[in-house]
Design a protein around this motif. Structure first.
Motif, PDB file in Angstrom:
ATOM      1  N   UNK A 190       0.786  -1.025  -0.220  1.00 11.54           N
ATOM      2  CA  UNK A 190       0.214   0.139   0.115  1.00 11.54           C
ATOM      3  C   UNK A 190       0.848   1.273   0.029  1.00 11.54           C
ATOM      4  N   UNK A 191       1.001   1.718  -1.257  1.00 15.40           N
ATOM      5  CA  UNK A 191       1.942   3.130  -1.227  1.00 15.40           C
ATOM      6  C   UNK A 191       1.545   4.559  -0.682  1.00 15.40           C
ATOM      7  N   UNK A 192       0.236   4.283  -0.168  1.00 11.23           N
ATOM      8  CA  UNK A 192      -0.221   5.402   0.589  1.00 11.23           C
ATOM      9  C   UNK A 192      -0.964   4.975   2.014  1.00 11.23           C
ATOM     10  N   UNK A 193      -0.331   4.755   2.858  1.00  8.99           N
ATOM     11  CA  UNK A 193      -0.948   4.188   3.998  1.00  8.99           C
ATOM     12  C   UNK A 193      -2.113   5.208   4.738  1.00  8.99           C
ATOM     13  N   UNK A 231       3.668   2.187   2.582  1.00  8.39           N
ATOM     14  CA  UNK A 231       4.515   3.362   2.645  1.00  8.39           C
ATOM     15  C   UNK A 231       3.690   4.788   2.827  1.00  8.39           C
ATOM     16  N   UNK A 232       4.240   5.544   3.503  1.00  8.42           N
ATOM     17  CA  UNK A 232       3.759   6.979   3.736  1.00  8.42           C
ATOM     18  C   UNK A 232       4.977   7.857   4.273  1.00  8.42           C
ATOM     19  N   UNK A 233       4.969   9.177   3.870  1.00  3.61           N
ATOM     20  CA  UNK A 233       5.815  10.330   4.464  1.00  3.61           C
ATOM     21  C   UNK A 233       5.351  11.056   5.175  1.00  3.61           C
ATOM     22  N   UNK A 234       4.168  10.967   5.831  1.00  2.00           N
ATOM     23  CA  UNK A 234       3.463  11.804   6.791  1.00  2.00           C
ATOM     24  C   UNK A 234       3.703  11.200   7.984  1.00  2.00           C
ATOM     25  N   UNK A 235       4.243  11.815   8.992  1.00  2.00           N
ATOM     26  CA  UNK A 235       4.761  11.083  10.123  1.00  2.00           C
ATOM     27  C   UNK A 235       3.454  10.987  11.167  1.00  2.00           C
ATOM     28  N   UNK A 236       2.585  12.090  10.849  1.00  2.00           N
ATOM     29  CA  UNK A 236       1.292  11.928  11.746  1.00  2.00           C
ATOM     30  C   UNK A 236       0.097  10.835  11.333  1.00  2.00           C
ATOM     31  N   UNK A 237       0.283  10.781  10.205  1.00  2.00           N
ATOM     32  CA  UNK A 237      -0.456   9.711   9.579  1.00  2.00           C
ATOM     33  C   UNK A 237      -0.129   8.337   9.989  1.00  2.00           C
TER      34      UNK A 237
END
Length: 302
Positions: free
Chosen positions: A32-35, A57-63
């Protein structure tokens, strides 16, 4: 935020349709490239029980923090990597993963970013013009507004937002920033509304919608990242594995359509994009512009 509250604010778009095409199975590995807040990932893990796994993967720490709490019950079946999906090659290589059984992307903003991020994604609140999905990045919407030339701003609004009033909006921003810094969503909304004649205000969306979209895309390099994974992600798909992409505006959808069509190793399963049902849109109005395209990795000819 508890796991239950994460579920309440997040409604996964086209969930059933994605699971139909992805067809998660036990013992297989999915990406899932966009958690985001984990809705699609959770469904994949449930359907692939007891031993299917997801690399998210996700680059948003809060998410990531919120999704990790929501999905902690799945234990080692879930691996989360904080990086943009465009870096899938690096991420999977570091895990020793050479191939996967399915890949899913939902490239829209998450409910967290819109409702709780306090990072300038929405013009509904007075917030700092940040718009970074990854707070490790240096470029913000405010920095673009402050430094870009009038021509550069017009190009951003026109090409990334398809904003027909790009030139007068850019001119108004440059004129205003000579008097004071433009650092908040409220300031930008006011400038855009004043620059666009009333007769050209759109009827179905807010007058600043496309400008905010364009700035977000520019800050995060969204179109470049999408194009990259559409090339590199295919290389990791096993024969028969599916690639599902949900996009939310024509720029993204056009890239997906062209990339799928030009890749000879893919069989397109959705000749036209799959769209949400009326029932889904009624339950989740943010789903109304979603478009799902799916392709399958071809089996090699003997």
């Amino acid at each position: 935020m508890t796991a239950d509250s994460a579920r309440k604010i997040h409604v996964s778009v086209l969930l059933d349709e994605c699971m139909h095409y992805l067809d998660p199975q036990p013992g297989k590995t999915y990406v899932d490239g966009t958690l985001g807040l984990g809705g699609h990932t959770e469904a994949i893990l449930d359907l692939s029980a007891p031993d299917g796994r997801v690399i998210a993967f996700d680059w948003d720490e809060k998410a990531i923090e919120r999704a990790a709490r929501r999905l902690e019950k799945y234990g080692k079946r879930l691996v989360i990597d904080r990086r943009n999906f465009a870096d899938i090659s690096t991420g999977l290589a570091r895990m020793g993963v050479k191939d996967i059984d399915g890949l899913l992307l939902d490239v829209g903003l998450s409910s967290l970013q819109l409702d709780m991020g306090e990072r300038g994604f929405s013009f509904q609140k007075e917030e700092y013009l940040d718009m970074r999905m990854d707070n490790r990045g240096e470029t913000t919407a405010a920095s673009i507004i402050a430094r870009a030339t009038e021509q550069q701003l017009a190009d951003i609004f026109f090409y990334y937002g398809q904003e027909r009033q790009a030139r007068p909006i850019a001119a108004a921003i440059v004129a205003h920033r000579k008097k004071e810094k433009i650092e908040t969503t409220g300031q930008l909304v006011s400038i855009v509304a004043g620059a666009v004649p009333k007769r050209f205000h759109p009827k179905k969306i807010h007058v600043a919608t496309l400008v905010f979209q364009a700035l977000r895309i520019a800050v995060n390099g969204e179109l470049e990242n999408l194009a990259r994974i559409l090339d590199e992600g295919v290389e990791f798909l096993r024969p028969g594995a599916t690639f599902c992409v949900i996009s939310f505006h024509s720029l993204e959808d056009g890239i997906v359509k062209r990339k799928f069509k030009s890749n000879k190793s893919l069989e397109i399963l959705t000749q036209k994009p799959v769209v949400p049902s009326r029932e889904e849109i009624a339950n989740n109005p943010r789903a109304r512009s979603a478009r799902l395209r799916v392709a399958r990795k071809c089996y090699e000819k003997k």
